[in-house]
Design a protein around this motif. Structure first.
Motif, PDB file in Angstrom:
ATOM      1  N   ALA A 200      -4.655   2.195   0.438  1.00  0.00           N
ATOM      2  CA  ALA A 200      -5.542   3.031  -0.378  1.00  0.00           C
ATOM      3  C   ALA A 200      -5.331   2.802  -1.870  1.00  0.00           C
ATOM      4  CB  ALA A 200      -5.328   4.502  -0.042  1.00  0.00           C
ATOM      5  N   GLY A 201      -4.525   1.790  -2.217  1.00  0.00           N
ATOM      6  CA  GLY A 201      -4.280   1.491  -3.619  1.00  0.00           C
ATOM      7  C   GLY A 201      -3.268   2.410  -4.271  1.00  0.00           C
ATOM      8  N   LYS A 202      -2.385   3.009  -3.462  1.00  0.00           N
ATOM      9  CA  LYS A 202      -1.385   3.936  -3.991  1.00  0.00           C
ATOM     10  C   LYS A 202       0.028   3.526  -3.554  1.00  0.00           C
ATOM     11  CE  LYS A 202      -4.696   7.777  -3.728  1.00  0.00           C
ATOM     12  NZ  LYS A 202      -4.982   9.115  -3.145  1.00  0.00           N
ATOM     13  N   PRO A 203       0.460   2.319  -3.911  1.00  0.00           N
ATOM     14  CA  PRO A 203       1.801   1.876  -3.487  1.00  0.00           C
ATOM     15  C   PRO A 203       2.913   2.742  -4.040  1.00  0.00           C
ATOM     16  CG  PRO A 203       0.905   0.410  -5.169  1.00  0.00           C
ATOM     17  CD  PRO A 203      -0.216   1.306  -4.745  1.00  0.00           C
ATOM     18  N   GLN A 204       2.674   3.357  -5.207  1.00  0.00           N
ATOM     19  CA  GLN A 204       3.693   4.218  -5.791  1.00  0.00           C
ATOM     20  C   GLN A 204       3.940   5.439  -4.922  1.00  0.00           C
ATOM     21  OE1 GLN A 204       0.641   3.819  -6.870  1.00  0.00           O
ATOM     22  NE2 GLN A 204      -0.268   5.832  -7.265  1.00  0.00           N
ATOM     23  N   VAL A 205       2.903   5.911  -4.227  1.00  0.00           N
ATOM     24  CA  VAL A 205       3.062   7.046  -3.317  1.00  0.00           C
ATOM     25  C   VAL A 205       3.864   6.613  -2.087  1.00  0.00           C
ATOM     26  CG1 VAL A 205       1.867   8.750  -1.876  1.00  0.00           C
ATOM     27  CG2 VAL A 205       0.919   8.103  -4.101  1.00  0.00           C
ATOM     28  N   ALA A 206       3.570   5.414  -1.586  1.00  0.00           N
ATOM     29  CA  ALA A 206       4.258   4.905  -0.396  1.00  0.00           C
ATOM     30  C   ALA A 206       5.769   4.880  -0.594  1.00  0.00           C
ATOM     31  CB  ALA A 206       3.746   3.508  -0.062  1.00  0.00           C
ATOM     32  N   SER A 207       6.194   4.593  -1.802  1.00  0.00           N
ATOM     33  CA  SER A 207       7.626   4.470  -2.083  1.00  0.00           C
ATOM     34  C   SER A 207       8.240   5.751  -2.628  1.00  0.00           C
ATOM     35  CB  SER A 207       7.863   3.330  -3.081  1.00  0.00           C
ATOM     36  OG  SER A 207       7.518   2.082  -2.526  1.00  0.00           O
ATOM     37  N   SER A 208       7.476   6.836  -2.608  1.00  0.00           N
ATOM     38  CA  SER A 208       7.983   8.088  -3.181  1.00  0.00           C
ATOM     39  C   SER A 208       8.180   9.176  -2.134  1.00  0.00           C
ATOM     40  CB  SER A 208       7.015   8.600  -4.254  1.00  0.00           C
ATOM     41  OG  SER A 208       5.772   8.986  -3.671  1.00  0.00           O
TER      42      SER A 208
END
Length: 271
Positions: A200-208
């Motif tokens: 979904a274009g949210k890699p920062q969320v995936a790693s948080s």
């Protein structure tokens, strides 16, 4: 001699024609949209280089890929782990078989509203997967976080009905698995699959994530699933081999997981 030669030439030519037609038929692979479909596209590109034509068909739900496989519209699907497959076979009576093991994705607990579990207020809304298998996995993670307690023996098969202690009176919202990525905006805490956030274009969320499952749980690795009468199809075996052995596919998997090796593993390497 000429009549004898021509008598055998035609059947031989017909045989080559039939074999060529069989080889030219594309292998139809169904995958859920996002990371799984993107991974299959990478494998399909590598398979074509080796003479195997593959057509990837995307699905936006977790029901149709199995019904399409059962109906013969697909040769193979790639979207479900073993526990999900076992449940589908039990409920629908599918005559399916596992043709190979794929990526093992982590799941996690995510929030835009809190930074640690201690900040979760009484009565907070928590999103969990609506399907029984993935819901159990999410609830087990919530139990590990100390937020709830499940009935003894419920384990990964537990449901919201198996919660025996909920001291913060959390309100559970059941959401279809592929939609959990959106639910995080509307709840205080959400179960989620990191790869879906990357897609979904949210890699920062995936790693948080506040907490993740372990990456050694092979039961939840995605399976290559086909019909029992098709499990020995050479095309199926070749495609699975291409997927598992191709460096290009592994590079794509890493990219799809945001380059974060904590979020997935390749279980076939440790068999």
């Amino acid at each position: 001699m000429k009549p004898t030669f021509s008598r055998f030439l035609l059947p031989l030519a017909a045989t080559f024609f039939l074999l060529g037609g069989a080889q030219a038929q594309a292998l139809k692979v169904g995958a859920s949209a996002g990371v799984h479909a993107d991974t299959m596209e990478a494998a399909a590109r590598e398979a074509r280089k080796q003479g195997l034509d593959v057509k990837v068909i995307e699905f936006t739900d977790w029901t149709t890929p199995n019904t399409a496989l059962q109906a013969g519209d697909l040769d193979l699907n790639y979207f479900q782990h073993q526990a999900f497959l076992d449940n589908a076979i039990k409920e629908r009576g599918y005559k399916f078989a596992v043709a190979g093991v794929g990526v093992l994705p982590n799941i996690g607990l995510f929030s835009h509203r809190i930074k640690k579990f201690e900040e979760l207020k009484d009565g907070a809304k928590v999103a969990v997967a609506s399907d029984p298998v993935n819901q159990g996995r999410g609830l087990s993670l919530l139990e590990k976080a100390g937020l709830i307690k499940l009935r003894e023996g419920a384990g990964l098969r537990g449901s919201v009905n198996d919660i025996v202690a909920n001291p913060r009176k959390l309100k559970f919202v059941e959401v279809e698995g592929p939609q959990l990525v959106r639910a995080i905006d509307d709840v205080d805490l959400a179960q989620g699959i990191p790869a879906h956030f990357v897609s979904a274009g949210k890699p920062q969320v995936a790693s948080s994530g506040l907490l993740y499952t372990g990456v050694a749980d092979r039961l939840f690795a995605i399976r290559f699933v086909t019909r029992q009468d098709n499990v020995n199809d050479p095309r199926v075996k070749k495609f699975v081999k291409v997927f598992q052995e191709s460096k290009a596919v592994r590079d794509e998997i890493s990219r799809l997981f945001g380059g974060d090796a904590r979020l997935y593993s390749l279980p076939w390497l440790n068999q």
